[in-house]
Design a protein around this motif. Structure first.
Motif, short mmCIF file in Angstrom:
data_model
loop_
_atom_site.label_atom_id
_atom_site.label_comp_id
_atom_site.label_asym_id
_atom_site.label_seq_id
_atom_site.Cartn_x
_atom_site.Cartn_y
_atom_site.Cartn_z
N ASN A 111 41.78 40.07 56.86
CA ASN A 111 40.74 40.55 56.39
C ASN A 111 40.75 41.54 55.10
O ASN A 111 39.57 42.35 55.09
CB ASN A 111 39.39 40.67 57.38
CG ASN A 111 39.21 39.32 58.22
OD1 ASN A 111 39.92 38.46 58.06
ND2 ASN A 111 38.55 39.70 59.59
N LEU A 112 41.61 41.47 54.64
CA LEU A 112 41.52 42.51 53.53
C LEU A 112 40.59 41.82 52.51
O LEU A 112 40.38 40.75 52.35
CB LEU A 112 43.01 42.58 52.54
CG LEU A 112 44.14 43.29 53.56
CD1 LEU A 112 45.21 43.23 52.74
CD2 LEU A 112 43.39 44.70 54.11
N PHE A 113 40.16 42.67 51.36
CA PHE A 113 39.08 42.23 50.45
C PHE A 113 39.80 41.80 49.31
O PHE A 113 40.38 42.55 48.61
CB PHE A 113 38.09 43.06 49.99
CG PHE A 113 37.23 43.90 51.42
CD1 PHE A 113 36.87 43.05 52.44
CD2 PHE A 113 37.31 45.41 51.53
CE1 PHE A 113 36.36 43.83 53.41
CE2 PHE A 113 36.69 45.91 52.58
CZ PHE A 113 36.25 45.00 53.57
N PRO A 114 39.98 40.50 49.08
CA PRO A 114 40.81 40.13 47.70
C PRO A 114 40.32 40.31 46.55
O PRO A 114 41.02 40.21 45.74
CB PRO A 114 40.58 38.45 48.26
CG PRO A 114 39.57 38.22 48.85
CD PRO A 114 39.26 39.35 49.65
N ASN A 115 39.09 40.81 46.22
CA ASN A 115 38.49 41.16 45.06
C ASN A 115 38.77 42.64 44.63
O ASN A 115 38.21 42.99 43.72
CB ASN A 115 37.07 40.57 45.08
CG ASN A 115 36.33 41.59 46.04
OD1 ASN A 115 36.70 41.77 47.25
ND2 ASN A 115 34.93 41.88 45.84
N MET A 116 39.58 43.31 45.51
CA MET A 116 39.59 44.76 45.08
C MET A 116 41.25 45.14 45.53
O MET A 116 41.89 44.43 45.99
CB MET A 116 39.03 45.68 46.39
CG MET A 116 37.88 45.39 46.57
SD MET A 116 37.11 46.21 47.74
CE MET A 116 35.40 45.61 47.78
N LEU B 29 36.95 52.38 49.89
CA LEU B 29 35.70 51.93 49.66
C LEU B 29 34.68 52.36 50.76
O LEU B 29 33.65 53.20 50.68
CB LEU B 29 35.67 50.37 49.83
CG LEU B 29 34.12 49.68 49.83
CD1 LEU B 29 33.49 49.97 48.28
CD2 LEU B 29 33.95 48.17 49.96
N TYR C 223 46.92 43.85 44.26
CA TYR C 223 45.59 43.01 44.82
C TYR C 223 46.29 42.30 46.26
O TYR C 223 47.52 42.12 46.27
CB TYR C 223 45.25 41.76 44.13
CG TYR C 223 44.35 42.49 42.84
CD1 TYR C 223 42.66 42.63 43.14
CD2 TYR C 223 44.63 42.74 41.64
CE1 TYR C 223 42.14 43.27 42.33
CE2 TYR C 223 43.78 43.30 40.86
CZ TYR C 223 42.49 43.53 40.85
OH TYR C 223 41.80 43.97 40.07
N ALA D 283 46.48 39.60 47.46
CA ALA D 283 47.10 38.26 47.20
C ALA D 283 48.50 38.35 46.77
O ALA D 283 49.38 37.38 46.99
CB ALA D 283 46.54 37.29 46.19
N GLN D 284 48.85 39.46 46.46
CA GLN D 284 50.26 39.83 45.85
C GLN D 284 51.10 40.15 47.18
O GLN D 284 52.54 40.75 46.84
CB GLN D 284 50.50 40.72 44.85
CG GLN D 284 49.67 40.29 43.40
CD GLN D 284 49.42 41.40 42.65
OE1 GLN D 284 48.31 42.23 42.99
NE2 GLN D 284 50.37 41.59 41.63
#
Lengths: 253, 240
Positions: B87-92, B100, B133, B135-136
């Motif tokens: 549950n990492l925040f993919p938009n950051m 955050l 990010y 996703a990487q």
């Protein structure tokens, strides 16, 4: 060659061919008595109505979606009765708007509720905005709901408040997800502005119809109207594509 | 530290936790094992109120968190949670993921949070990923970041909900290694896991759950050497 001179040359023909006849119709629908200016006047109204309806629609949509989502995500046993009531009002609004045709809504607003108003264009914009709000609300609600619940849980487990989690984590991701449907809704809205001519909103199709009444030649004015909408939608789709590419930044691997 | 009294939780008619009382002491590493559907994840998620208990009370350092008037956001700042699916925040970026919450809850300024993030990332060997990010990253890297994110607020207790269950086998080790180090530093931990090796090596107490009850608990060596309940013996014979 000067269009007027060409038109007069064709007029002089005794037996004009298909293309010559088409050109003459186009001339009468566009150049004759500077009629092209009225299309652009209508185009101005279209953009004006779209912008107003868009603003009303987005504000209404965000508010309604926020209320419904907040209501649905309350912790069991801690339900807020006031929120429940507002939520019920929002559900009725969405149901009624989505359950009745756009044209009927326009007629009720234009001929019944605001029958004495002379600002029919504004009435049309208001109706479109209220209509769009219901759809935007459902799009936003869908976006918020489609996001993995784990994102909300992760935010909350870090001690962030519900609103902060929404603002920094859920909404930015949901916005990216709903952008295509939102763009689609805006295109529909842009095209639906043509409907306000039924309550005498002075929009492109209103002027095109006036020209048809003069010339009895419907083909050219309506084709011109169609082309103008198409160009508007193409410009809008291009802008939307640019925005989507920018938001996709975090997807790169 | 965490005191659970007569905790029950049901989803509709499905009773998942049945009158559980338990106490977690400071510095303990409690490992919860049991078959799926036994309620162990639900129990863990009740501890920081991600699930609202149907009945019973949970007290964290003297504050009753099951009280509706309790400001749960404040309490959660002292409890780190690590999820099965990261549950990492993919938009950051990773750095933003970590900083955050401490910054928004006014625990630290941005500069201090950035320094904390850098120090923690160095500890798990992912310093160079700060501007990447999620996703990487690989699964193991994501989970190590998730642990770091939970640690950034210097919590007093860490809750782990099957932290290695969604990982490729070869990545399990790197995550368990980070958890082991954390345990050695004296962090209070509650871990739901299927890693029996980890339970034996790191745990100070093992709870076996089944059917919404804590059936048996013991110090890990004794627990694995001679389980007492029939159900425990059955379960252990399947997983060991």
């Amino acid at each position: 060659m000067n269009p007027t001179a060409l038109y007069e040359a064709f007029m002089a023909l005794e037996d004009p061919g298909f293309w010559q006849e088409s050109y003459m119709q186009f001339y009468r629908a566009w150049f004759y008595e500077d009629r092209w200016m009225t299309y652009f006047k209508g185009l101005g109204t279209t953009l004006y109505v779209t912008v107003i309806a868009l603003c009303i629609g987005v504000v209404l949509g965000v508010v309604v979606a926020t209320i419904c989502t907040a209501h649905d995500q309350q912790r069991p046993g801690r339900r807020n009765p006031v929120l429940g009531l507002i939520n019920a009002v929002c559900r009725v609004y969405v149901t009624v708007i989505r359950g009745t045709p756009m044209m009927v809504q326009l007629m009720i607003m234009g001929f019944a509720i605001f029958a004495s108003s002379r600002e029919k264009t504004l009435v049309g914009a208001l109706t479109l905005g209220i209509n769009s709000g219901a759809y935007v609300a459902e799009i936003i609600r869908g976006g918020l709901m489609s996001l993995d619940i784990g994102q909300m849980e992760a935010g909350r487990s870090l001690g962030l408040s519900y609103l902060d989690t929404m603002r920094f984590i859920v909404v930015p991701q949901a916005f990216k997800a709903i952008l295509p449907s939102l763009g689609n809704e805006f295109i529909v809205l842009l095209k639906d502005t043509s409907l306000i001519s039924v309550v005498a909103g002075k929009e492109i199709i209103y002027f095109a119809r006036a020209i048809v009444t003069d010339t009895y030649e419907p083909m050219a004015p309506y084709l011109i109207t169609a082309a103008m909408y198409l160009v508007l939608v193409l410009i809008f789709s291009w802008l939307q594509g640019k925005l989507e590419r920018r938001l996709r930044q975090s997807d790169r691997r | 530290m965490i005191d659970v009294k007569h905790l029950s939780k049901s989803f509709g008619n499905n009773l998942v936790l049945d009158d559980i009382s338990e106490h977690i002491h400071p510095g303990e590493k409690v490992v919860i094992i049991g078959p799926s559907g036994s309620g162990k994840s639900t129990f863990l998620r009740c501890l920081n109120l991600l699930e609202t208990p149907t009945a019973g009370t949970i007290t964290f350092e003297g504050a009753e968190i099951t009280d509706p008037k309790c400001d749960i956001d404040k309490i959660r700042q002292h409890m780190g949670m690590v999820f099965q699916h990261f549950n990492l925040f993919p938009n950051m970026t990773i750095r933003k993921n970590i900083t955050l919450a401490p910054v928004r809850t006014k625990l630290m300024g941005q500069a201090e949070a950035d320094d904390t993030a850098t120090a923690l990332l160095r500890r798990v060997g992912l310093e160079e990923k700060a501007d990447a990010y999620p996703a990487q990253l690989s699964g193991g890297q994501k989970q190590r970041i998730a642990i770091v994110r939970a640690l950034a607020r210097r919590p007093k207790v860490m809750l782990f909900d099957e932290p290695t269950s969604a990982l490729d086998p070869e990545m399990v080790g790197e995550v368990l290694e980070v958890m082991k180090e954390l345990a050695e530093e004296g962090m209070t931990m509650v871990v739901v896991t299927h890693e029996m090796g980890f339970a034996r090596e790191v745990g100070s107490r093992v709870l076996f759950m089944d059917g919404g009850h804590i059936l048996e608990q013991n110090e890990p060596h004794a627990f694995f050497a001679n389980p007492k309940e029939q159900r425990t013996i059955e379960f252990l014979s399947k997983v060991l």
